[in-house]
Design an enzyme around this catalytic site. Structure first.
Site, PDB file in Angstrom:
ATOM      1  N   LYS A  85       0.808  -1.223   0.000  1.00  0.00           N
ATOM      2  CA  LYS A  85       0.000   0.000   0.000  1.00  0.00           C
ATOM      3  C   LYS A  85       0.842   1.275   0.000  1.00  0.00           C
ATOM      4  O   LYS A  85       0.417   2.313  -0.515  1.00  0.00           O
ATOM      5  CB  LYS A  85      -0.932   0.004   1.214  1.00  0.00           C
ATOM      6  CG  LYS A  85      -1.995  -1.099   1.199  1.00  0.00           C
ATOM      7  CD  LYS A  85      -3.029  -0.888   0.120  1.00  0.00           C
ATOM      8  CE  LYS A  85      -4.184  -1.895   0.227  1.00  0.00           C
ATOM      9  NZ  LYS A  85      -5.098  -1.788  -0.935  1.00  0.00           N
ATOM     10  N   GLU A 107      -9.913   5.519   3.292  1.00  0.00           N
ATOM     11  CA  GLU A 107     -10.656   4.403   3.848  1.00  0.00           C
ATOM     12  C   GLU A 107      -9.662   3.288   4.113  1.00  0.00           C
ATOM     13  O   GLU A 107      -8.591   3.236   3.505  1.00  0.00           O
ATOM     14  CB  GLU A 107     -11.713   3.923   2.858  1.00  0.00           C
ATOM     15  CG  GLU A 107     -11.225   2.924   1.792  1.00  0.00           C
ATOM     16  CD  GLU A 107     -10.230   3.500   0.793  1.00  0.00           C
ATOM     17  OE1 GLU A 107     -10.151   4.751   0.685  1.00  0.00           O
ATOM     18  OE2 GLU A 107      -9.533   2.720   0.108  1.00  0.00           O
ATOM     19  N   SER A 374       1.611  -9.702  -0.863  1.00  0.00           N
ATOM     20  CA  SER A 374       1.336  -8.265  -0.797  1.00  0.00           C
ATOM     21  C   SER A 374       1.498  -7.667   0.595  1.00  0.00           C
ATOM     22  O   SER A 374       1.700  -6.464   0.734  1.00  0.00           O
ATOM     23  CB  SER A 374      -0.085  -7.994  -1.292  1.00  0.00           C
ATOM     24  OG  SER A 374      -1.013  -8.778  -0.564  1.00  0.00           O
TER      25      SER A 374
END
Lengths: 395, 268
Positions: A85, A107, A374
């Protein structure tokens, strides 16, 4: 209009008050994409802050359970803040400053995007508010604490299903009210144009690095690139560089939850029809009337009833394929990687591992699989410990 | 052909006042009461009724409307119920405009929705999350059926956007007067008047102002410069924490106050 569409998917289904902000964002990010100063600053952050390039790790003891071929992990879990991210967020925070805005909101589902955003805000001196469904604040309490330590305000959203979808609703409401000084850093490849394309572009470094690394390691391209798909940002990030490599299968793994027949899952491609949610046309879990259905997954980050529009396009044109892993398959894959390789994956990423076990068994011992790992699983210890009965439930 | 919004707004203009436009969602507090409430609006001086179609993810609605539509959905409200409401409003003598998020129309089929709405006396659609750029299919369906299409303009709208949006509208233009979600506000803001005058600079369509009005005095204030005053959350709130009967009484009283407000608006 065709701008910002992937085939029929995508678009810009938003309230008019947001249109000027989207136009400004599109202009600023297009300029930034060819501005040597911006690119150098982002490259410097990747190298000196995030820790890029992330390494790849071959995992033979895991591979022995996945058909006996070769399996290679792209280690986005080793990035600062613990997931992919951060790639997107650092870039959007730089854009926020370029637009002259002083506040960034986001969010979050699992909390990874929220933590990354709070981190970038701390680094760049921006005010930060994170919206998170109340259910998710409970199952990801550690990440809530991390965001607060970093100086962000965390708002627990108590409407609807109290998960990612409702957090996005609330973030959009904040944005439409405060758009003058606030940037909404959407955390995945969904939302109105230009977000799906822009967020993909900020993550495509994953695939660019991984393609080169796996060629160096093995001398060939993988048979399949496998990634979990919630909104789908880590998957688009690693898929993008391989799209033109026609012999490389691109495989997205959705959350199968308690099984398709249970109705409690987030396997959009297994059941859904195209529809509009949160600004984009894409596959969407909806009822007969078009009301959004609640999704379910053991992993908060995949618990979303729609999916990035580019995935819908890649699926419809046949370039990518999508399957799903149930909560149970996922937890088994999670445990397997922990026990065989000493790597604790995020539950989101464990879906990709579960998918890889199936694909590896289908392809047999000659296969070479590349998996995007990830995120790391520290945040999921409570869920995992309860699942495997390792701690006593206190409540 | 039944009376459209343009004719009602024209008549109000001839009377030297702004129109009163009232929003209520179908199915809140229950289907029967919601339809009775819309008729109550008309009987007490509301010129146009904005019939809200409850949606699971109402991103431009504030707490009051969210609470109401969540209750409506929990009570089993279906998309088809909106047509019962439009028939009742039409029978009571006012044009019903359906306010809906786009996926509900998309799911039913744009042409099918348009046909059913026209057949049920509907005057058109207000589409808060559909901008003209994405509305090609709705433009042709509304042309074919003669339904009005109302898009939003906002304080953030550039002159180019104002021109683009108003060109696509038919019936009137919805000016979202303050940046933000729906909900009662203590002051209606100077931005509203500025937005109306900037909108009038690019279109001859009536400009109706929404978001925030809750009292007769505010209605008068907005009615002094707008062609229509849109009231939503304040009307919805009359049904909170009371019986349906009490809610209808409160609603009738508030509607009369708002109607008196718009009536005096231009006289001042």
């Amino acid at each position: 209009m065709t701008t910002g569409r992937f085939g029929m998917f995508g678009g810009r289904y938003v309230p008019e008050p947001l249109v000027p902000a989207l136009e400004q964002l599109d202009e600023v990010r297009q300029k930034a994409a060819v501005d040597p100063e911006f690119l150098a600053e982002l490259e410097r952050l990747h190298r000196t802050y995030t820790g890029r390039p992330s390494i790849i790790t071959e995992v033979p003891r895991f591979a022995a359970h996945a058909g006996g071929g070769r399996v290679v992990l792209k280690r986005e879990d080793l990035n600062h803040t613990g997931s992919h991210k951060i790639n997107n967020v650092l870039a959007q925070a730089l854009l926020t400053k370029r637009m002259g805005k002083r506040r960034i909101i986001a969010e979050t589902g699992a909390g990874q995007h929220g933590v990354a955003t709070a981190t970038a805000a701390a680094l760049m001196g921006l005010d930060c508010t994170i919206y998170m469904g109340k259910v998710d604040t409970e199952r990801q309490a550690l990440n809530v604490a991390r965001m607060k330590i970093l100086g962000a305000e965390v708002v627990a959203v108590e409407h609807g299903s109290q998960t990612l979808k409702d957090a996005i609703n609330e973030a959009l409401r904040d944005w439409v009210t405060n758009v003058d000084d606030t940037h909404y850093a959407i955390g995945t490849v969904t939302g109105p144009y230009p977000f799906p394309e822009m967020v993909r572009d900020f993550h495509k470094i994953i695939g660019i690095e991984a393609r080169e690394q796996i060629l160096d390691l093995t001398g060939r391209l993988p048979d399949a690139v496998i990634a979990c798909v919630g909104g789908g940002s880590n998957a688009m990030g690693i898929f993008h560089r391989f799209i033109e490599d026609a012999d490389v299968r691109l495989i997205g793994v959705e959350a199968g939850g308690e099984g398709i027949e249970s109705g409690r899952h987030a396997a959009r491609f297994a059941v859904a029809q195209p529809g509009v949610l949160h600004g984009a046309m894409s596959y969407l879990m909806q009822d007969e009337d078009g009301q959004t259905l609640e999704s379910h997954s053991v992993s908060a980050g995949l618990d979303y009833p729609s999916v990035g529009p580019e995935h819908s396009y890649l699926r419809d044109v046949g370039r990518a394929e999508y399957r799903h892993a149930t909560d149970e398959q996922t937890m088994e894959a999670f445990r397997l990687l922990c026990r065989t390789e000493g790597i604790i994956p995020a539950l989101e990423s464990a879906h990709a591992l579960a998918g890889a076990i199936e694909v590896g068994r289908e392809l047999g011992p000659d296969a070479l699989l590349l998996i995007n790992l990830s995120g790391r699983g520290d945040k999921d210890m409570h869920t995992a410990a309860s699942w495997f009965g390792l701690i006593e439930e206190t409540s | 052909m039944s009376v459209g919004t343009a004719q009602v707004l024209e008549r109000c203009r001839a009377e030297g006042r702004a129109a009163l436009i009232g929003y209520l969602p179908v199915g809140f507090p229950d289907l029967e009461t919601s339809i009775a409430a819309m008729v109550t609006l008309v009987e007490n001086g509301c010129d146009i009724v904005e019939v809200g179609l409850p949606y699971s993810d109402p991103v431009i609605d504030g707490p009051a409307n969210q609470r109401a539509v969540a209750q409506a959905l929990a009570g089993g409200t279906r998309v088809a119920d909106v047509f019962d409401a439009t028939r009742a409003v039409r029978a009571a003598g006012a044009p019903p405009m359906v306010m809906t998020y786009w996926n509900l129309v998309l799911r039913r089929g744009i042409d099918r929705f348009a046909d059913e709405l026209r057949d049920a006396g509907g005057a058109g659609l207000i589409t808060p999350d559909l901008i003209p750029d994405e509305a090609a299919d709705w433009m042709s369906a509304s042309e074919r059926t003669g339904l009005d299409r109302v898009f939003l303009v906002a304080p953030s709208s550039t002159p180019e956007r104002l021109a683009r949006v108003t060109e696509a509208c038919r019936g009137f233009v919805y000016a979202a007067a303050v940046m933000g979600v729906t909900g009662v506000r203590s002051s209606v803001g100077a931005a509203a008047e500025d937005l109306v005058s900037r909108t009038r600079a690019v279109t001859d369509l009536p400009v109706c102002v929404g978001l925030g009005v809750s009292t007769g005095a505010q209605a008068a204030q907005v009615g002094a410069f707008a062609d229509g005053v849109i009231v939503g959350s304040a009307l919805v709130s009359t049904f909170f924490d009371v019986t349906p009967r009490e809610g209808l009484d409160k609603l009738g009283a508030l509607t009369r106050e708002l109607a008196a407000g718009v009536a005096e608006g231009r006289a001042r």
